[in-house]
Design an enzyme around this catalytic site. Structure first.
Site, PDB file in Angstrom:
ATOM      1  CE1 TYR A   3      -3.967  -3.287   4.940  1.00 47.24           C
ATOM      2  CE2 TYR A   3      -3.998  -0.883   4.838  1.00 47.24           C
ATOM      3  CZ  TYR A   3      -3.905  -2.115   4.210  1.00 47.24           C
ATOM      4  OH  TYR A   3      -3.732  -2.175   2.854  1.00 47.24           O
ATOM      5  CG  HIS A   4      -1.602   1.926   6.337  1.00 43.19           C
ATOM      6  ND1 HIS A   4      -2.745   2.442   6.910  1.00 43.19           N
ATOM      7  CD2 HIS A   4      -1.780   2.071   4.997  1.00 43.19           C
ATOM      8  CE1 HIS A   4      -3.564   2.882   5.966  1.00 43.19           C
ATOM      9  NE2 HIS A   4      -3.009   2.677   4.792  1.00 43.19           N
ATOM     10  CB  THR A   7      -0.939   0.012   1.225  1.00 40.52           C
ATOM     11  OG1 THR A   7      -1.610   1.267   1.283  1.00 40.52           O
ATOM     12  CG2 THR A   7      -0.201  -0.191   2.537  1.00 40.52           C
ATOM     13  CE  LYS A  59      -1.688  -4.691   2.624  1.00 42.98           C
ATOM     14  NZ  LYS A  59      -1.931  -5.832   1.739  1.00 42.98           N
ATOM     15  CB  SER A 115      -3.609   2.190  10.512  1.00 42.86           C
ATOM     16  OG  SER A 115      -3.404   1.343   9.385  1.00 42.86           O
TER      17      SER A 115
HETATM   18  P1  NAD Z   1     -11.075  -7.264   0.381  1.00 41.48           P
HETATM   19  O1  NAD Z   1     -11.217  -7.308   1.848  1.00 41.48           O
HETATM   20  O2  NAD Z   1     -12.265  -6.890  -0.436  1.00 41.48           O
HETATM   21  O3  NAD Z   1     -10.542  -8.680  -0.152  1.00 41.48           O
HETATM   22  C1  NAD Z   1      -9.612  -9.456   0.543  1.00 41.48           C
HETATM   23  C2  NAD Z   1     -10.002 -10.919   0.351  1.00 41.48           C
HETATM   24  O4  NAD Z   1      -9.039 -11.746   1.018  1.00 41.48           O
HETATM   25  C3  NAD Z   1     -11.374 -11.250   0.957  1.00 41.48           C
HETATM   26  O5  NAD Z   1     -12.168 -11.967   0.033  1.00 41.48           O
HETATM   27  C4  NAD Z   1     -11.037 -12.105   2.180  1.00 41.48           C
HETATM   28  O6  NAD Z   1     -12.039 -13.067   2.454  1.00 41.48           O
HETATM   29  C5  NAD Z   1      -9.712 -12.737   1.761  1.00 41.48           C
HETATM   30  N1  NAD Z   1      -8.849 -13.085   2.912  1.00 41.48           N
HETATM   31  C6  NAD Z   1      -8.420 -12.282   3.912  1.00 41.48           C
HETATM   32  N2  NAD Z   1      -7.673 -12.973   4.790  1.00 41.48           N
HETATM   33  C7  NAD Z   1      -7.608 -14.242   4.312  1.00 41.48           C
HETATM   34  C8  NAD Z   1      -6.972 -15.432   4.765  1.00 41.48           C
HETATM   35  N3  NAD Z   1      -6.267 -15.455   5.905  1.00 41.48           N
HETATM   36  N4  NAD Z   1      -7.091 -16.560   4.024  1.00 41.48           N
HETATM   37  C9  NAD Z   1      -7.809 -16.555   2.870  1.00 41.48           C
HETATM   38  N5  NAD Z   1      -8.456 -15.458   2.395  1.00 41.48           N
HETATM   39  C10 NAD Z   1      -8.354 -14.316   3.129  1.00 41.48           C
HETATM   40  O7  NAD Z   1      -9.840  -6.298   0.076  1.00 41.48           O
HETATM   41  P2  NAD Z   1      -9.476  -5.542  -1.279  1.00 41.48           P
HETATM   42  O8  NAD Z   1      -9.991  -4.163  -1.206  1.00 41.48           O
HETATM   43  O9  NAD Z   1      -9.805  -6.399  -2.435  1.00 41.48           O
HETATM   44  O10 NAD Z   1      -7.890  -5.461  -1.123  1.00 41.48           O
HETATM   45  C11 NAD Z   1      -7.093  -6.541  -1.593  1.00 41.48           C
HETATM   46  C12 NAD Z   1      -5.643  -6.278  -1.259  1.00 41.48           C
HETATM   47  O11 NAD Z   1      -5.233  -5.067  -1.883  1.00 41.48           O
HETATM   48  C13 NAD Z   1      -5.357  -6.123   0.221  1.00 41.48           C
HETATM   49  O12 NAD Z   1      -4.132  -6.742   0.541  1.00 41.48           O
HETATM   50  C14 NAD Z   1      -5.248  -4.626   0.409  1.00 41.48           C
HETATM   51  O13 NAD Z   1      -4.395  -4.318   1.478  1.00 41.48           O
HETATM   52  C15 NAD Z   1      -4.683  -4.182  -0.915  1.00 41.48           C
HETATM   53  N6  NAD Z   1      -5.069  -2.803  -1.246  1.00 41.48           N
HETATM   54  C16 NAD Z   1      -6.388  -2.469  -1.377  1.00 41.48           C
HETATM   55  C17 NAD Z   1      -6.729  -1.154  -1.693  1.00 41.48           C
HETATM   56  C18 NAD Z   1      -8.168  -0.714  -1.845  1.00 41.48           C
HETATM   57  O14 NAD Z   1      -8.403   0.498  -2.016  1.00 41.48           O
HETATM   58  N7  NAD Z   1      -9.144  -1.597  -1.804  1.00 41.48           N
HETATM   59  C19 NAD Z   1      -5.734  -0.204  -1.854  1.00 41.48           C
HETATM   60  C20 NAD Z   1      -4.387  -0.577  -1.696  1.00 41.48           C
HETATM   61  C21 NAD Z   1      -4.080  -1.893  -1.386  1.00 41.48           C
HETATM   62  N1  USQ Z   2     -11.426  10.159   4.958  1.00 40.32           N
HETATM   63  C1  USQ Z   2     -12.264  11.248   5.160  1.00 40.32           C
HETATM   64  N2  USQ Z   2     -13.591  10.993   5.277  1.00 40.32           N
HETATM   65  C2  USQ Z   2     -14.120   9.748   5.213  1.00 40.32           C
HETATM   66  C3  USQ Z   2     -13.263   8.650   5.004  1.00 40.32           C
HETATM   67  C4  USQ Z   2     -11.918   8.892   4.900  1.00 40.32           C
HETATM   68  O1  USQ Z   2     -11.827  12.397   5.217  1.00 40.32           O
HETATM   69  O2  USQ Z   2     -15.349   9.610   5.347  1.00 40.32           O
HETATM   70  C5  USQ Z   2      -9.975  10.389   4.777  1.00 40.32           C
HETATM   71  C6  USQ Z   2      -9.096   9.641   5.759  1.00 40.32           C
HETATM   72  O3  USQ Z   2      -8.932  10.359   6.946  1.00 40.32           O
HETATM   73  C7  USQ Z   2      -7.813   9.479   4.953  1.00 40.32           C
HETATM   74  C8  USQ Z   2      -8.285   9.419   3.501  1.00 40.32           C
HETATM   75  O4  USQ Z   2      -9.623   9.902   3.501  1.00 40.32           O
HETATM   76  O5  USQ Z   2      -7.004  10.606   5.089  1.00 40.32           O
HETATM   77  C9  USQ Z   2      -8.256   8.026   2.902  1.00 40.32           C
HETATM   78  O6  USQ Z   2      -9.012   7.149   3.727  1.00 40.32           O
HETATM   79  P1  USQ Z   2      -9.640   5.802   3.142  1.00 40.32           P
HETATM   80  O7  USQ Z   2     -10.471   5.173   4.219  1.00 40.32           O
HETATM   81  O8  USQ Z   2     -10.297   6.065   1.842  1.00 40.32           O
HETATM   82  O9  USQ Z   2      -8.350   4.945   2.802  1.00 40.32           O
HETATM   83  P2  USQ Z   2      -7.256   4.271   3.725  1.00 40.32           P
HETATM   84  O10 USQ Z   2      -7.668   4.142   5.130  1.00 40.32           O
HETATM   85  O11 USQ Z   2      -5.957   4.974   3.446  1.00 40.32           O
HETATM   86  O12 USQ Z   2      -7.193   2.786   3.151  1.00 40.32           O
HETATM   87  C10 USQ Z   2      -7.531   2.451   1.800  1.00 40.32           C
HETATM   88  C11 USQ Z   2      -7.737   0.940   1.748  1.00 40.32           C
HETATM   89  C12 USQ Z   2      -6.432   0.248   2.123  1.00 40.32           C
HETATM   90  C13 USQ Z   2      -5.304   0.746   1.235  1.00 40.32           C
HETATM   91  C14 USQ Z   2      -5.196   2.259   1.285  1.00 40.32           C
HETATM   92  C15 USQ Z   2      -4.234   2.793   0.234  1.00 40.32           C
HETATM   93  O13 USQ Z   2      -8.777   0.552   2.641  1.00 40.32           O
HETATM   94  O14 USQ Z   2      -6.583  -1.156   1.959  1.00 40.32           O
HETATM   95  O15 USQ Z   2      -4.094   0.179   1.650  1.00 40.32           O
HETATM   96  O16 USQ Z   2      -6.480   2.834   0.945  1.00 40.32           O
HETATM   97  S1  USQ Z   2      -3.336   4.181   0.847  1.00 40.32           S
HETATM   98  O17 USQ Z   2      -4.292   5.181   1.304  1.00 40.32           O
HETATM   99  O18 USQ Z   2      -2.535   4.663  -0.254  1.00 40.32           O
HETATM  100  O19 USQ Z   2      -2.540   3.691   1.945  1.00 40.32           O
END
Ligand code: NAD
Ligand code: USQ
Length: 405
Positions: free
Chosen positions: A181-182, A144, A185, A179
């Site tokens: 979470y981050h 991420t 990664k 976070s």
């Molecule tokens: P998502 O939660 O929609 O999908 C993740 C999938 O992985 C789910 O179907 C879940 O059931 C499965 N999963 C989780 N833990 C598991 C485990 N232990 N075993 C088997 N399956 C498991 O998430 P997404 O939005 O599709 O994101 C996918 C990936 O991309 C993540 O690693 C996330 O960090 C990364 N990512 C997402 C975004 C975004 O904006 N959605 C941005 C940057 C990075």
């Molecule tokens: N935010 C608002 N209002 C809202 C929701 C969010 O102002 O109602 C702000 C947050 O404070 C943050 C920004 O919008 O500053 C982004 O928040 P987000 O919830 O859209 O995204 P984030 O928490 O960063 O996470 C999402 C995905 C995560 C991925 C990440 C990419 O859930 O899986 O890793 O985007 S990145 O942001 O580049 O780290």
């Protein structure tokens, strides 16, 4: 290519599995459906009525004749994961299977611990399974952009040349994640770099920005293939949330002044980036990093864009500044490089071209399913407790006692 998509029932994974299958690759989906459980735990649901995975796959096969294999299990269970790698013999593994919500990881201690165990253990298991069973396989891992945080210098793609006391080296770019979470990664990235260095594995770490959009060419084939659209405070990302809020007549929830700037990309570019990474594998021993986003916006810019788009559709969207529940810089420098995927052939879709189609129209189509009670933020970074006491318990957070193998 034979490509295993871990997390293929999720938002990015589902769109990617269909795209790769449509392109003629031999695809297997691995998932344990835990994402669907988190919706039950939080009492929320995706705006779009997604179907069970088996039904999605059946419809895909009927429409295209393409079979996507389904392997149900938890990637933190090494024996299961090893059986997948041994049985399917992938040339590339795309690893999406992690807990991906920053707010979820900040609910309380249990959710923080769960997030890091789920994410770090799954990736570690995968590194060991590849080394043992398929050492030439290319790992394409979703990281991420949030690993870098918001430093007051340009963000490079993974590595930076540093000169210190007359000496120079190329080192991993400093990480300042926002976070638990981050942070998970960042831990993954370090483990991957180490495994490539000592075992000669090949890996691509895709530091992806915030993904938006629901519709890809393949998802659009049939209503039964519809993808997720999350808009709740925990899993909903900012643009989805603003669009759903505008359609529901709820104020757009800008946290603080909205100066937080992030990289964004259309889901149609996510799937293409994954294919580009698979088709152009890293060398043995190489852990390369690509910054996977196409445009950067501040939160307030996004709110203004949604407000203008809503207005064109006859909707009146107000912007409300809420006290920021996260600990993040409101005003900061942000200039992240992102040319490596473009160099491989990515032609970006831009938000100005797709916002109305991909987001507002989806929100309008399913407006009857919008639950306005899940818009306001409840999770607060400053109050992350040892155990959150709420009506929704953490019983859906699985115990790792059973999956320690
Ligand atoms: P998502 O939660 O929609 O999908 C993740 C999938 O992985 C789910 O179907 C879940 O059931 C499965 N999963 C989780 N833990 C598991 C485990 N232990 N075993 C088997 N399956 C498991 O998430 P997404 O939005 O599709 O994101 C996918 C990936 O991309 C993540 O690693 C996330 O960090 C990364 N990512 C997402 C975004 C975004 O904006 N959605 C941005 C940057 C990075
Ligand atoms: N935010 C608002 N209002 C809202 C929701 C969010 O102002 O109602 C702000 C947050 O404070 C943050 C920004 O919008 O500053 C982004 O928040 P987000 O919830 O859209 O995204 P984030 O928490 O960063 O996470 C999402 C995905 C995560 C991925 C990440 C990419 O859930 O899986 O890793 O985007 S990145 O942001 O580049 O780290």
């Amino acid at each position: 290519m034979k490509i295993a998509v871990l997390g293929g029932d999720g938002y990015c994974g589902w769109a990617t599995a269909l795209y790769l299958s449509a392109k003629g690759h031999d695809v297997a989906i691995v998932d344990n459906f835990i994402r669907r459980q988190w919706d039950y735990e939080l009492s929320v649901q995706t705006l779009t009525p997604i179907r069970p995975l088996a039904e999605r796959l059946r419809v895909w096969q009927e429409l295209t004749g393409n079979v996507i294999e389904l392997l149900v299990g938890d990637v933190t269970d090494y024996d299961f994961l090893a059986s997948v790698i041994r049985g399917f013999e992938p040339e590339a593994v795309v690893h999406f299977a992690e807990q991906r919500s920053a707010p979820y990881s900040m609910i309380d201690r249990k959710h923080a611990v769960f997030t890091q165990i789920n994410n770090v253990t799954g990736t570690l298991n995968l590194l060991f399974a590849l080394r043992e069973l398929q050492p030439d396989c290319h790992l394409v891992k979703l990281g991420t952009m949030g690993e870098y945080g918001t430093p007051n210098i340009d963000i490079e793609e993974g590595y930076i040349t540093i000169e210190h006391k007359g000496r120079r080296d190329v080192l991993p770019f400093p990480k300042q994640p926002g976070s638990f979470y981050h942070l998970s990664k960042v831990h993954d990235s370090h483990n991957m770099m180490f495994a490539c260095r000592i075992w000669g594995l090949r890996a691509t770490d895709l530091n992806q920005g915030v993904v938006y959009g629901t519709v890809t060419d393949e998802v659009a084939f049939d209503e039964a293939l519809i993808n997720r659209f999350d808009y709740d405070e925990v899993f909903g990302t900012v643009l989805n949330r603003f669009c759903a809020q505008a359609v529901a007549g709820h104020a757009l929830t800008v946290y603080g002044q909205g100066g937080q700037t992030r990289g964004f990309l259309d889901i149609r570019d996510t799937v293409r980036c994954i294919e580009l990474a698979c088709l152009n594998p890293a060398d043995r021993g190489e852990c390369r990093v690509y910054n996977q986003f196409t445009e950067q916006f501040s939160v307030i810019e996004l709110a203004e864009l949604v407000k203008a788009a809503a207005s064109k559709l006859g909707l009146k969207a107000e912007i409300e500044h809420l006290s920021d529940p996260r600990v993040e810089k409101e005003q900061h420098y942000y200039n992240a490089h992102h040319s490596k995927l473009i160099d491989l052939g990515l032609s970006p879709h831009y938000l100005s071209d797709s916002l109305l189609d991909s987001l507002m129209n989806i929100a309008i189509r399913y407006r009857d399913r919008i639950d306005s009670s899940i818009f306001l933020p409840q999770v607060n970074w400053r109050n992350t407790s040892n155990e959150r006491k709420t009506q929704t318990t953490v019983s859906a957070v699985p115990s790792f006692a059973a999956t320690g193998s």
